[in-house]
Design a protein around this motif. Structure first.
Motif, mmCIF file in Angstrom:
data_model
loop_
_atom_site.group_PDB
_atom_site.id
_atom_site.type_symbol
_atom_site.label_atom_id
_atom_site.label_comp_id
_atom_site.label_asym_id
_atom_site.label_seq_id
_atom_site.Cartn_x
_atom_site.Cartn_y
_atom_site.Cartn_z
ATOM 1 N N PRO A 117 -1.101 6.331 0.394
ATOM 2 C CA PRO A 117 -0.032 6.320 -0.605
ATOM 3 C C PRO A 117 1.375 6.411 -0.035
ATOM 4 O O PRO A 117 2.339 6.059 -0.726
ATOM 5 N N GLY A 118 1.532 6.856 1.194
ATOM 6 C CA GLY A 118 2.855 6.963 1.785
ATOM 7 C C GLY A 118 3.305 5.743 2.563
ATOM 8 O O GLY A 118 4.412 5.728 3.108
ATOM 9 N N LEU A 119 2.476 4.696 2.607
ATOM 10 C CA LEU A 119 2.773 3.552 3.472
ATOM 11 C C LEU A 119 3.886 2.670 2.916
ATOM 12 O O LEU A 119 4.728 2.175 3.658
ATOM 13 N N PHE A 120 3.890 2.457 1.604
ATOM 14 C CA PHE A 120 4.894 1.599 0.968
ATOM 15 C C PHE A 120 5.851 2.442 0.123
ATOM 16 O O PHE A 120 5.416 3.336 -0.602
ATOM 17 N N ASP A 121 7.124 2.084 0.179
ATOM 18 C CA ASP A 121 8.119 2.718 -0.680
ATOM 19 C C ASP A 121 8.173 2.051 -2.049
ATOM 20 O O ASP A 121 8.335 2.716 -3.065
ATOM 21 N N GLN A 122 8.075 0.734 -2.050
ATOM 22 C CA GLN A 122 8.108 -0.055 -3.279
ATOM 23 C C GLN A 122 7.007 -1.108 -3.223
ATOM 24 O O GLN A 122 6.769 -1.688 -2.155
ATOM 25 N N THR A 123 6.386 -1.369 -4.360
ATOM 26 C CA THR A 123 5.414 -2.455 -4.425
ATOM 27 C C THR A 123 5.565 -3.224 -5.727
ATOM 28 O O THR A 123 5.936 -2.671 -6.757
ATOM 29 N N VAL A 124 5.270 -4.515 -5.629
ATOM 30 C CA VAL A 124 5.214 -5.397 -6.790
ATOM 31 C C VAL A 124 3.797 -5.956 -6.853
ATOM 32 O O VAL A 124 3.362 -6.672 -5.942
ATOM 33 N N LEU A 125 3.077 -5.588 -7.901
ATOM 34 C CA LEU A 125 1.693 -6.021 -8.097
ATOM 35 C C LEU A 125 1.689 -7.051 -9.222
ATOM 36 O O LEU A 125 1.867 -6.703 -10.387
ATOM 37 N N MET A 126 1.492 -8.313 -8.876
ATOM 38 C CA MET A 126 1.528 -9.401 -9.848
ATOM 39 C C MET A 126 0.109 -9.782 -10.241
ATOM 40 O O MET A 126 -0.681 -10.220 -9.402
ATOM 41 N N HIS A 127 -0.210 -9.558 -11.500
ATOM 42 C CA HIS A 127 -1.524 -9.912 -12.059
ATOM 43 C C HIS A 127 -2.677 -9.278 -11.270
ATOM 44 O O HIS A 127 -3.622 -9.949 -10.876
ATOM 45 N N PRO A 128 -2.617 -7.956 -11.035
ATOM 46 C CA PRO A 128 -3.713 -7.287 -10.333
ATOM 47 C C PRO A 128 -4.917 -7.084 -11.256
ATOM 48 O O PRO A 128 -4.795 -7.086 -12.484
ATOM 49 N N LEU A 129 -6.072 -6.903 -10.636
ATOM 50 C CA LEU A 129 -7.270 -6.480 -11.362
ATOM 51 C C LEU A 129 -7.967 -5.416 -10.518
ATOM 52 O O LEU A 129 -8.507 -5.713 -9.447
ATOM 53 N N ILE A 130 -7.943 -4.184 -10.997
ATOM 54 C CA ILE A 130 -8.628 -3.071 -10.332
ATOM 55 C C ILE A 130 -9.744 -2.610 -11.270
ATOM 56 O O ILE A 130 -9.496 -1.822 -12.193
#
Length: 199
Positions: A117-130
């Motif tokens: 969880p500490g690896l990225f400061d900001q993320t953009v998840l476009m059309h994810p499926l979890i």
């Protein structure tokens, strides 16, 4: 440790933001490479190529059917990608580390976030499926933008909302942007992404 093929654009200096861009199924390292430079012109952009083939289409991890993931393979590939990201990060002193992924690329990016969880400061998840419930983690100080189509046949709206709720519940500053279409990328979500990255 996976030996990913990747494209790279050098940043303006050693402290430039480091932006990773992850393609969707059937894409490659070129799919979002130019977009990354357009979104953050001063950033160092790294675009890794998925190393799993599904009928000739490149992906970042295996699945057994649409929306059914090979969880053992996902764990393996997640660890490999987290190592790759950390290695690229340690080559400079970026003032922030950012991830952007679409579809399968968003899924591997999210999986890396769950594990590190500490690896990225900001993320953009476009059309994810979890299609599973991630373990709780500490995302305080992290920002996440999820973009999605209300009529997406691949990533149901309920799963998208559940993912946004997960990040919020675990301390992230999470926002969710909807368009009225399906699994396609639209200009309005790219504009929202630009606003998000410019904050």
């Amino acid at each position: 440790m996976a030996d990913y093929q990747y494209r790279e654009h050098q940043g303006s200096d050693a402290t430039a933001p480091l932006l990773f861009v992850f393609h969707g199924t059937g894409g490659d390292e070129n799919q979002f490479f130019d977009l990354g430079q357009q979104l953050l012109p001063d950033a160092r952009v790294v675009a890794p190529r998925g190393n799993v083939s599904e009928g000739g289409a490149l992906r970042y991890f295996r699945r057994t059917a649409e929306g059914v993931y090979d969880m053992d393979d996902l764990r393996l590939r997640t660890g490999q990608m987290a190592d790759f990201v950390a290695q690229r990060r340690d080559e400079s002193q970026p003032r922030r580390v950012i991830g952007l992924g679409y579809s399968n690329g968003a899924n591997i990016l999210a999986a890396v976030q769950f594990s590190q969880p500490g690896l990225f400061d900001q993320t953009v998840l476009m059309h994810p499926l979890i299609p599973f419930i991630p373990a709780d983690a500490d995302f305080v100080g992290r920002s996440v933008l999820i973009t999605a189509g209300r009529r997406d046949p691949i990533a149901p709206a309920s799963a998208t909302q559940a993912l946004a709720d997960y990040f919020t519940r675990n301390g992230a500053k999470a926002s969710l942007f909807w368009h009225e279409g399906g699994h396609e990328l639209r200009q309005e979500e790219l504009r929202e992404t630009q606003r998000f990255l410019g904050r």
